[in-house]
Scaffold this active site. Structure first.
Site, short mmCIF file in Angstrom:
data_model
loop_
_atom_site.label_atom_id
_atom_site.label_comp_id
_atom_site.label_asym_id
_atom_site.label_seq_id
_atom_site.Cartn_x
_atom_site.Cartn_y
_atom_site.Cartn_z
N ASP A 16 -3.26 0.02 6.39
CA ASP A 16 -4.02 -0.39 5.17
C ASP A 16 -3.26 -1.68 4.34
OD1 ASP A 16 -5.83 1.54 5.56
OD2 ASP A 16 -5.38 2.62 3.78
N HIS A 67 -5.86 4.82 5.72
CA HIS A 67 -4.95 5.91 5.11
C HIS A 67 -3.55 6.15 5.61
CE1 HIS A 67 -8.22 6.53 2.62
NE2 HIS A 67 -9.13 7.09 3.59
N GLU A 98 1.03 5.67 0.13
CA GLU A 98 0.27 6.87 0.39
C GLU A 98 1.17 8.11 -0.28
OE1 GLU A 98 -2.51 7.35 1.77
OE2 GLU A 98 -2.65 5.30 2.25
N ASP A 112 0.82 -1.03 -0.16
CA ASP A 112 -0.03 0.06 0.19
C ASP A 112 1.03 1.26 -0.09
OD1 ASP A 112 -3.01 1.22 0.33
OD2 ASP A 112 -1.65 2.28 1.73
#
Length: 215
Positions: free
Chosen positions: A186, A181, A25, A23
């Site tokens: 996540d 987030h 960001e 994951d």
């Protein structure tokens, strides 16, 4: 090795692919122009009975590359301050070099030939990871250049939900919206979700595949 033991091995379950949950960001939606700010990776393993589970984890805050765009809307959404020295951010090269090293080690131990990215809405995470690796000049990228396992699609099939939080709840897993987030949280949730979907298919009799018997 018996046929049953082979079918309970990670490499035989996914035709030689080594699944790694990722994951990211970011500071926008464009992998070429917008900053990668955080990344987490979790490798997976199978026990002797063929049940899939999380294995090793790496997590990094990442320094924006030189000239990267920082979209205010994206930063407001994920709550990341790229300039906060307390983040302990590292370069794209250092983060991905460590992740790729962990992945290659797991591939070797599992006798797999290629890593495959597992992610929720995987096109996004895959594009940022691959673009950052190219930008950092990393030559030994273990991930398949385009094949992924997308848990959004798999959840739609198995659970009737495509949003990560709703899919986790439908699978009987807790989901803390306050931690959403964060790349680490996540990734942990996506890893548990993917394992549950794969293991549920096994519990329902979908794996190993039935062997056709000659008439």
């Amino acid at each position: 090795m018996s046929e049953n033991a082979q079918l309970n091995g990670l490499c035989d379950r996914f035709r030689g692919f080594y699944p790694v949950v990722i994951d990211v960001e970011t500071a926008g939606f464009n992998a070429k122009t917008d900053a990668l700010l955080e990344i987490a990776a979790i490798t997976l393993k199978m026990d002797e009975h063929g049940w899939l589970m999380p294995d090793e984890t790496l997590h990094f805050h990442v320094e924006p590359f030189e000239g990267a765009n920082l979209q205010p809307e994206a930063l407001a959404f994920n709550g990341i301050n790229p300039h906060d020295p307390q983040r302990g951010a590292v370069s794209e090269y250092d983060a991905l070099h460590a992740i790729f090293k962990m992945v290659r080690k797991g591939m070797k131990e599992s006798d797999c030939s290629r890593a495959i990215m597992v992610a929720h809405n995987a096109t996004f995470d895959h594009s940022f990871t691959m673009t950052a690796a190219e930008r950092a000049g990393l030559k030994r990228n273990p991930f398949h250049p385009f094949v992924t396992f997308d848990t959004a699609a798999l959840s739609g099939l198995a659970l009737g939900q495509t949003v990560l939080s709703k899919a986790c709840i439908a699978a009987g897993m807790p989901f803390d919206g306050a931690q959403a987030h964060s790349a680490l949280y996540d990734t942990e949730q996506t890893a548990q979700l993917f394992c549950e979907i794969v293991n549920r298919w096994k519990r329902l009799g979908g794996w190993p595949l039935p062997v056709a018997t000659p008439e």
